[in-house]
Write a protein that holds these residues in place. Structure first.
Motif, PDB file in Angstrom:
ATOM      1  N   HIS A  53       0.858  -1.188   0.000  1.00 48.87           N
ATOM      2  CA  HIS A  53       0.000   0.000   0.000  1.00 48.87           C
ATOM      3  C   HIS A  53       0.899   1.245   0.000  1.00 48.87           C
ATOM      4  O   HIS A  53       1.003   1.964   1.001  1.00 48.87           O
ATOM      5  N   VAL A  54       1.525   1.476  -1.121  1.00 47.73           N
ATOM      6  CA  VAL A  54       2.521   2.536  -1.267  1.00 47.73           C
ATOM      7  C   VAL A  54       1.900   3.912  -1.009  1.00 47.73           C
ATOM      8  O   VAL A  54       2.486   4.750  -0.323  1.00 47.73           O
ATOM      9  N   GLY A  55       0.724   4.153  -1.565  1.00 49.99           N
ATOM     10  CA  GLY A  55       0.067   5.446  -1.380  1.00 49.99           C
ATOM     11  C   GLY A  55      -0.204   5.750   0.083  1.00 49.99           C
ATOM     12  O   GLY A  55       0.059   6.861   0.562  1.00 49.99           O
ATOM     13  N   GLU A  56      -0.719   4.754   0.820  1.00 53.24           N
ATOM     14  CA  GLU A  56      -0.993   4.939   2.247  1.00 53.24           C
ATOM     15  C   GLU A  56       0.294   5.220   3.024  1.00 53.24           C
ATOM     16  O   GLU A  56       0.322   6.079   3.903  1.00 53.24           O
ATOM     17  N   MET A  57       1.360   4.478   2.698  1.00 51.68           N
ATOM     18  CA  MET A  57       2.636   4.668   3.390  1.00 51.68           C
ATOM     19  C   MET A  57       3.181   6.073   3.145  1.00 51.68           C
ATOM     20  O   MET A  57       3.632   6.752   4.077  1.00 51.68           O
TER      21      MET A  57
ATOM     22  N   GLN B 154      -3.623   9.852  -4.660  1.00 55.63           N
ATOM     23  CA  GLN B 154      -4.910   9.700  -3.995  1.00 55.63           C
ATOM     24  C   GLN B 154      -4.982   8.263  -3.486  1.00 55.63           C
ATOM     25  O   GLN B 154      -5.419   8.008  -2.371  1.00 55.63           O
ATOM     26  N   GLN B 155      -4.530   7.332  -4.340  1.00 59.55           N
ATOM     27  CA  GLN B 155      -4.449   5.913  -4.001  1.00 59.55           C
ATOM     28  C   GLN B 155      -3.319   5.315  -4.833  1.00 59.55           C
ATOM     29  O   GLN B 155      -3.139   5.692  -5.982  1.00 59.55           O
ATOM     30  N   ALA B 156      -2.587   4.363  -4.252  1.00 61.35           N
ATOM     31  CA  ALA B 156      -1.526   3.682  -4.997  1.00 61.35           C
ATOM     32  C   ALA B 156      -1.176   2.375  -4.296  1.00 61.35           C
ATOM     33  O   ALA B 156      -0.913   2.367  -3.094  1.00 61.35           O
ATOM     34  N   ASP B 157      -1.180   1.300  -5.075  1.00 60.94           N
ATOM     35  CA  ASP B 157      -0.839  -0.017  -4.562  1.00 60.94           C
ATOM     36  C   ASP B 157       0.028  -0.744  -5.576  1.00 60.94           C
ATOM     37  O   ASP B 157      -0.060  -0.499  -6.779  1.00 60.94           O
ATOM     38  N   VAL B 158       0.845  -1.670  -5.084  1.00 61.04           N
ATOM     39  CA  VAL B 158       1.672  -2.510  -5.946  1.00 61.04           C
ATOM     40  C   VAL B 158       1.349  -3.961  -5.612  1.00 61.04           C
ATOM     41  O   VAL B 158       1.441  -4.375  -4.452  1.00 61.04           O
ATOM     42  N   TYR B 159       0.961  -4.712  -6.633  1.00 56.30           N
ATOM     43  CA  TYR B 159       0.610  -6.122  -6.490  1.00 56.30           C
ATOM     44  C   TYR B 159       1.803  -6.973  -6.915  1.00 56.30           C
ATOM     45  O   TYR B 159       2.314  -6.821  -8.027  1.00 56.30           O
ATOM     46  N   SER B 160       2.239  -7.885  -6.026  1.00 56.39           N
ATOM     47  CA  SER B 160       3.377  -8.755  -6.303  1.00 56.39           C
ATOM     48  C   SER B 160       2.904 -10.202  -6.414  1.00 56.39           C
ATOM     49  O   SER B 160       2.086 -10.658  -5.607  1.00 56.39           O
ATOM     50  N   PHE B 161       3.448 -10.897  -7.391  1.00 56.31           N
ATOM     51  CA  PHE B 161       3.090 -12.298  -7.618  1.00 56.31           C
ATOM     52  C   PHE B 161       4.172 -12.936  -8.467  1.00 56.31           C
ATOM     53  O   PHE B 161       5.077 -12.260  -8.962  1.00 56.31           O
ATOM     54  N   CYS B 162       4.099 -14.254  -8.616  1.00 55.67           N
ATOM     55  CA  CYS B 162       5.099 -14.952  -9.399  1.00 55.67           C
ATOM     56  C   CYS B 162       4.433 -16.104 -10.147  1.00 55.67           C
ATOM     57  O   CYS B 162       3.330 -16.519  -9.802  1.00 55.67           O
ATOM     58  N   SER B 163       5.107 -16.600 -11.142  1.00 56.59           N
ATOM     59  CA  SER B 163       4.689 -17.779 -11.891  1.00 56.59           C
ATOM     60  C   SER B 163       5.805 -18.800 -11.772  1.00 56.59           C
ATOM     61  O   SER B 163       6.907 -18.575 -12.288  1.00 56.59           O
ATOM     62  N   ALA B 164       5.554 -19.916 -11.085  1.00 58.22           N
ATOM     63  CA  ALA B 164       6.593 -20.932 -10.915  1.00 58.22           C
ATOM     64  C   ALA B 164       7.090 -21.432 -12.265  1.00 58.22           C
ATOM     65  O   ALA B 164       8.302 -21.565 -12.482  1.00 58.22           O
ATOM     66  N   LYS B 165       6.162 -21.672 -13.177  1.00 55.44           N
ATOM     67  CA  LYS B 165       6.539 -22.217 -14.492  1.00 55.44           C
ATOM     68  C   LYS B 165       7.409 -21.227 -15.276  1.00 55.44           C
ATOM     69  O   LYS B 165       8.490 -21.570 -15.750  1.00 55.44           O
ATOM     70  N   LEU B 166       6.927 -19.985 -15.419  1.00 52.68           N
ATOM     71  CA  LEU B 166       7.676 -19.005 -16.210  1.00 52.68           C
ATOM     72  C   LEU B 166       8.946 -18.551 -15.501  1.00 52.68           C
ATOM     73  O   LEU B 166       9.968 -18.316 -16.148  1.00 52.68           O
ATOM     74  N   SER B 167       8.897 -18.447 -14.190  1.00 47.02           N
ATOM     75  CA  SER B 167      10.097 -18.054 -13.446  1.00 47.02           C
ATOM     76  C   SER B 167      11.188 -19.103 -13.622  1.00 47.02           C
ATOM     77  O   SER B 167      12.357 -18.774 -13.839  1.00 47.02           O
TER      78      SER B 167
ATOM     79  N   VAL C 298      -0.890   0.141  -9.449  1.00 41.99           N
ATOM     80  CA  VAL C 298      -2.120   0.860  -9.766  1.00 41.99           C
ATOM     81  C   VAL C 298      -2.035   2.156  -8.980  1.00 41.99           C
ATOM     82  O   VAL C 298      -1.777   2.136  -7.776  1.00 41.99           O
ATOM     83  N   ALA C 299      -2.217   3.287  -9.661  1.00 43.17           N
ATOM     84  CA  ALA C 299      -2.062   4.574  -8.982  1.00 43.17           C
ATOM     85  C   ALA C 299      -3.048   5.593  -9.524  1.00 43.17           C
ATOM     86  O   ALA C 299      -3.377   5.592 -10.709  1.00 43.17           O
ATOM     87  N   GLN C 300      -3.489   6.454  -8.637  1.00 30.98           N
ATOM     88  CA  GLN C 300      -4.357   7.568  -9.014  1.00 30.98           C
ATOM     89  C   GLN C 300      -3.811   8.822  -8.348  1.00 30.98           C
ATOM     90  O   GLN C 300      -3.600   8.858  -7.136  1.00 30.98           O
ATOM     91  N   ARG C 301      -3.561   9.829  -9.152  1.00 35.53           N
ATOM     92  CA  ARG C 301      -3.026  11.091  -8.652  1.00 35.53           C
ATOM     93  C   ARG C 301      -4.168  11.945  -8.090  1.00 35.53           C
ATOM     94  O   ARG C 301      -5.308  11.842  -8.533  1.00 35.53           O
ATOM     95  N   PRO C 302      -3.870  12.811  -7.132  1.00 38.66           N
ATOM     96  CA  PRO C 302      -4.890  13.689  -6.556  1.00 38.66           C
ATOM     97  C   PRO C 302      -5.538  14.552  -7.638  1.00 38.66           C
ATOM     98  O   PRO C 302      -4.854  15.088  -8.514  1.00 38.66           O
ATOM     99  N   GLY C 303      -6.837  14.638  -7.585  1.00 43.13           N
ATOM    100  CA  GLY C 303      -7.581  15.487  -8.508  1.00 43.13           C
ATOM    101  C   GLY C 303      -7.758  14.907  -9.899  1.00 43.13           C
ATOM    102  O   GLY C 303      -8.335  15.557 -10.766  1.00 43.13           O
ATOM    103  N   GLU C 304      -7.284  13.703 -10.147  1.00 43.15           N
ATOM    104  CA  GLU C 304      -7.436  13.070 -11.457  1.00 43.15           C
ATOM    105  C   GLU C 304      -8.429  11.926 -11.368  1.00 43.15           C
ATOM    106  O   GLU C 304      -8.442  11.187 -10.389  1.00 43.15           O
TER     107      GLU C 304
END
Length: 148
Positions: A57-61, A77-90, A110-116
């Motif tokens: 929760h980058v935006g909150e931090m 206004q809001q910003a998050d980073v989703y982390s995941f992996c693929s065992a097969k492709l990795s 995913v991010a949204q700037r203030p006023g946008e």
């Protein structure tokens, strides 16, 4: 630097790939609501048989620590980073070059700037070669997340 550009048809939910300023990245702007983009992202990751390992929760931090670091700038206004992996492709990309470990896990922001109203969704661009399979996967997930 390699930049990605493409223009979509004009509409409230049009998406647009934009160039990065800090480093190479691929990003799209969407007219969908922030919650709709994050819901779409979670579903797209799951639809590809993957599991979200962590949501930062980058935006909150940044907002929580803003005054402590002496800033009055609201970055998101809001910003998050989703982390995941693929065992097969990795495994595939690390068998080609074990130092591709540096790219794992894979992140989509995913991010949204203030006023946008527009929401930006994207990821770091990957180097040419075997990592392009991961870039293709992330691009498919992002586009699925914001399709209507």
């Amino acid at each position: 630097m390699k930049y990605f550009t493409a223009v979509a048809a004009f509409s409230i939910s049009a998406t647009l790939m934009v160039p990065a300023s800090a480093q190479d990245m691929v990003s799209y702007r969407s007219g969908l609501a922030y919650d709709d983009v994050t819901f779409g992202l979670e579903n797209a990751i799951t639809n590809h048989g993957l599991v979200v390992d962590h949501v930062s929760h980058v935006g909150e931090m940044l907002e929580r620590t803003r005054s402590a670091v002496g800033s009055d700038v609201v970055l998101f206004q809001q910003a998050d980073v989703y982390s995941f992996c693929s065992a097969k492709l990795s495994r595939q990309v690390m068998e080609a070059n074990p130092m591709n470990i540096t790219f794992c896990p894979y992140d989509i922001f995913v991010a949204q700037r203030p006023g946008e109203e527009a929401v930006t969704i994207g990821f770091r661009a990957f180097p040419e070669g075997e990592m392009q399979i991961i870039q293709t996967l992330l691009d498919e997930i992002v586009q699925e997340a914001i399709e209507e």
